[in-house]
Design an enzyme around this catalytic site. Structure first.
Site, mmCIF file in Angstrom:
data_model
loop_
_atom_site.group_PDB
_atom_site.id
_atom_site.type_symbol
_atom_site.label_atom_id
_atom_site.label_comp_id
_atom_site.label_asym_id
_atom_site.label_seq_id
_atom_site.Cartn_x
_atom_site.Cartn_y
_atom_site.Cartn_z
ATOM 1 N N HIS A 310 44.193 66.697 34.048
ATOM 2 C CA HIS A 310 43.813 65.495 33.303
ATOM 3 C C HIS A 310 42.821 64.699 34.121
ATOM 4 O O HIS A 310 42.910 64.674 35.353
ATOM 5 C CB HIS A 310 45.054 64.648 32.997
ATOM 6 C CG HIS A 310 44.837 63.585 31.976
ATOM 7 N ND1 HIS A 310 44.293 62.360 32.292
ATOM 8 C CD2 HIS A 310 45.079 63.565 30.641
ATOM 9 C CE1 HIS A 310 44.210 61.621 31.184
ATOM 10 N NE2 HIS A 310 44.671 62.320 30.182
ATOM 11 N N ASP A 368 48.433 67.368 25.903
ATOM 12 C CA ASP A 368 47.734 68.054 24.824
ATOM 13 C C ASP A 368 48.244 69.483 24.651
ATOM 14 O O ASP A 368 48.312 69.998 23.533
ATOM 15 C CB ASP A 368 46.230 68.077 25.101
ATOM 16 C CG ASP A 368 45.630 66.685 25.138
ATOM 17 O OD1 ASP A 368 45.900 65.918 24.197
ATOM 18 O OD2 ASP A 368 44.916 66.354 26.097
#
Length: 433
Positions: A310, A368
């Protein structure tokens, strides 16, 4: 909101002179240098593409510590909220700054529930789109069109109208997103059922048909509620900053949220979980995973593993820990035996958590990755992933929009630039060029 506190000034030596700039400290996180008077005192701007080192506002809503893997909503850890709270309670927390009392939550829930239906004329907006239109194109258009229907909540200077607009958007986005999904499948629209809770109602509108009775599964509803909760806000990301920028011009609330939806559509932002599932489909089968792992490790290969690591979190994404629990529960319920994509996802997850390369580079599965697995297992097409993200993030956008309007230091957004074009040109007549 706790105001920032001034510390000892920061001195900047410009060679010909030295200027002093205030150093401000918030309640938690790094200090900032207040550069609002930099240009006046030095004739200089700062240069920060992407605003990665720039604090654009004061905010008391969400805090992220990427190094420690911390995410706080109004000071409450995301892990604790995901275990003990639910989406609508978190909506109240983000909007009003405190956890609601029992009667306050009941009142808030009832207000949201009573606004779930859309104006009947809005159905014609959906029918104006092609059947193969991306759902994000539809919800972006319909969201913006809300300002043409709800004239009694457009005045941003009226606190009550801001409140009504906020409740309407939180209530109606699930219906808009569900209608976009139904439209893409060719099935009839299903009106909301106000006897169901927020997540159950969304699943009901998406998956029920008039010819059969549909009862939302409690495990799936819980997983959906967690997806909403974990995506409710994420500080000053691209779409939230877009909402604030649009709002700084005085635009109406429905237009501001439509701007946020448009920004979220980008594959580098809200489209990440869709890109992750596309990657899993590209891999195809479990036996091909080693080949793609090797490609991901090759610096000269353009292939990248989506859904890992991330930009903000330099350790484990705290949302992914909670989302993994939901993914396991959903897959245990629905199974992965007949779904090659989910088989690939589970094996890729196992390798990423054990492989030294991933561990050293802190490329853990992020939110995600797991949300995509859950939504795929539930039966949603990948094109629906970002609309569901937009639905969840609406309350965060609204919270920042309302906070921005109450900030006495707020000005219309107007970033500067480092100009690199021609200095001066003289106009040449067209027949002399």
């Amino acid at each position: 909101m706790t105001s920032s506190k001034s510390k000892k000034n920061v001195s900047i030596d410009l060679g010909h002179k030295c200027i002093e700039l205030p150093r401000l400290s918030g309640s938690i996180g790094p200090d900032v240098i207040d550069i609002r008077k930099l240009y006046n005192n030095s004739d200089l701007f700062t240069f920060d593409p992407g605003f990665t080192s720039t604090a654009s506002c004061e905010s008391a809503i969400t805090f992220i510590d990427g190094d420690k893997g911390t995410l706080l909503y109004r000071g409450y850890s995301i892990e604790e909220l995901a275990q003990k709270s639910n989406y609508l309670e978190v909506c109240y927390l983000l909007l009003y700054g405190v956890l609601p009392k029992k009667d306050e939550l009941l009142n808030f829930t009832q207000r949201v529930t009573r606004h779930t239906m859309l104006h009947e004329q809005m159905i014609y907006f959906f029918r104006g789109f092609r059947r193969d239109a991306h759902p994000m194109a539809i919800i972006c258009g319909v969201q913006g069109a809300m300002s043409s229907f709800y004239h009694d909540s457009l005045d941003i200077n009226d606190p009550w109208q801001r409140e009504v607009a906020s409740i309407r958007m939180i209530a109606k986005l699930p219906t808009i997103v569900a209608y976009a999904y139904k439209y893409s499948t060719g099935q009839p629209f299903v009106y909301p059922d106000n006897s169901l809770d927020y997540a159950e109602n969304f699943l009901y509108m998406c998956f029920s048909v008039p010819s059969e009775k549909y009862v939302p599964n409690s495990i799936l509803a819980k997983a959906m509620d967690r997806i909403f909760l974990l995506h409710a806000d994420h500080e000053q990301n691209a779409s939230t900053s877009t909402v604030r920028l649009a709002g700084s011009s005085g635009a109406n609330p429905f237009a501001c949220i439509a701007a946020g939806i448009a920004c979220l559509w980008g594959p580098a932002h809200g489209g990440a979980n869709e890109a992750c599932l596309d990657m899993l489909k590209e891999i195809g089968t479990v036996d091909k995973i080693p080949k793609y792992i090797n490609r991901a490790k090759d610096k000269n290969d353009p292939f990248r593993l989506m859904g890992f690591g991330h930009r903000v979190y330099k350790s484990f994404d705290p949302r992914s820990k909670v989302m993994k629990e939901s993914a396991d529960e959903v897959l245990n319920l629905l199974g992965v035996e007949n779904n090659s994509i989910l088989k690939v996802a589970k094996e890729l997850e196992r390798i990423a958590l054990e492989d030294d390369y991933f561990i050293e580079k802190k490329l853990y599965p992020n939110v995600d990755f797991y949300s995509g697995i859950i939504l795929e297992a539930m039966g949603f097409s990948t094109s629906m992933f970002t609309p569901i993200f937009a639905l969840a993030r609406t309350v965060g956008w609204i919270s920042h929009w309302m906070e921005m309007l109450s900030d006495p230091n707020q000005k219309i957004g107007r970033p500067r630039q480092l100009y690199t074009g021609p200095a001066y040109n003289s106009y040449i007549k067209i027949d002399e060029r």
